[in-house]
Design an enzyme around this catalytic site. Structure first.
Site, PDB file in Angstrom:
ATOM      1  N   HIS A  20       0.819  -1.214   0.000  1.00  0.00           N
ATOM      2  CA  HIS A  20       0.000   0.000   0.000  1.00  0.00           C
ATOM      3  C   HIS A  20       0.856   1.269   0.000  1.00  0.00           C
ATOM      4  O   HIS A  20       2.048   1.253   0.324  1.00  0.00           O
ATOM      5  CB  HIS A  20      -0.927   0.013   1.222  1.00  0.00           C
ATOM      6  CG  HIS A  20      -0.185   0.090   2.534  1.00  0.00           C
ATOM      7  ND1 HIS A  20       0.354   1.254   3.031  1.00  0.00           N
ATOM      8  CD2 HIS A  20       0.113  -0.877   3.433  1.00  0.00           C
ATOM      9  CE1 HIS A  20       0.938   1.023   4.191  1.00  0.00           C
ATOM     10  NE2 HIS A  20       0.821  -0.271   4.457  1.00  0.00           N
ATOM     11  N   GLU A  93      -1.984  -6.776   7.619  1.00  0.00           N
ATOM     12  CA  GLU A  93      -0.684  -6.655   8.275  1.00  0.00           C
ATOM     13  C   GLU A  93      -0.682  -7.500   9.551  1.00  0.00           C
ATOM     14  O   GLU A  93      -1.731  -7.928  10.040  1.00  0.00           O
ATOM     15  CB  GLU A  93      -0.411  -5.176   8.600  1.00  0.00           C
ATOM     16  CG  GLU A  93       0.958  -4.874   9.194  1.00  0.00           C
ATOM     17  CD  GLU A  93       2.102  -5.354   8.300  1.00  0.00           C
ATOM     18  OE1 GLU A  93       2.333  -6.587   8.266  1.00  0.00           O
ATOM     19  OE2 GLU A  93       2.762  -4.514   7.679  1.00  0.00           O
TER      20      GLU A  93
END
Length: 236
Positions: A20, A93
């Site tokens: 990202h 994550e």
């Protein structure tokens, strides 16, 4: 940077792992974990500028972590390709537990004993966090599912997070944890390309590719202890 190779061969399948764009917590070196932090203005520009390079792979599908910073990055690619984005929580994550929202210096001051064990033990569970081995397990599963979903000569893009992508990459190849030291952290909006060789199986053919000069490489704030040195300065 050389332009990406967009034709892997008539029968070769490809996975592209895309990190990202930048967030405000990346700038502050804060462990984001699974906190739903959005892209900052720079991160949105990074995603918009990188998306054409990812679109040149002519992906068959786009899968993304369901966290906002990954979803917003994936959306830029979806706009260009006309593809929908499949959200998959396995691409999230690391859950970093009590480390979430802290810098390494803050973590050391507030939890000195946990801090020491975090760096001393390879598969230590920070209170409230995932084990590194648990992250490896879910990332290996989602990469395996993505590979299985690919037809001959097709490409799939998976949008996720720096620490989980790097750990998942090594776990996908069944590499021991110590080998993670060989790989620099993926920069914001950088990507890694895996390609399936007809005789040798899956290979890493490009790592940490990016289109942006000076892109941030901050990601060590999420890493388990075998990824970072406790005496090293905070990542840029």
């Amino acid at each position: 940077m050389n332009p990406p190779r967009t034709t892997p061969g008539p029968d070769r399948r490809r996975l592209v792992l895309w990190r990202h764009g930048r967030t405000s917590w990346n700038v502050q070196d804060r462990a984001q974990g699974q906190a739903d932090i959005p892209l900052d203005p720079v991160g949105r520009r990074q995603a918009r500028r990188a998306a054409p390079a990812l679109a040149s792979f002519e992906p068959a599908f786009v899968w993304s972590s369901d966290l906002d910073r990954a979803r917003s990055t994936a959306r830029e690619l979806a706009v260009l390709t006309g593809l929908g984005v499949r959200l998959d929580a396995r691409l999230r994550e690391y859950d970093v537990g009590i480390r979430q929202g802290t810098t390494f210096a803050e973590f050391r001051r507030s939890h000195p004993e946990v801090y020491e064990r975090f760096f001393a033990e390879e598969n230590y569970r920070v209170p409230g966090a995932e084990l590194p081995s648990e992250v490896d397990e879910r990332m290996t599963a989602v990469l395996g599912d993505a590979a299985a979903a690919l037809g001959e000569g097709r490409t799939g893009v998976l949008v996720g997070h720096g620490a989980a992508l790097r750990s998942g990459l090594l776990a996908f190849f069944d590499a021991p944890p110590r080998m993670r030291e060989m790989f620099a952290g993926m920069a914001n909006c950088a990507w890694t390309v895996l390609e399936e060789h007809p005789q040798r199986g899956w290979q890493i053919v490009d790592y940490n590719a990016r289109t942006l000069p000076g892109a941030s490489s901050a990601l060590a704030d999420e890493m388990p202890p075998h990824h970072v040195s406790k005496d090293a300065p905070a990542p840029p």
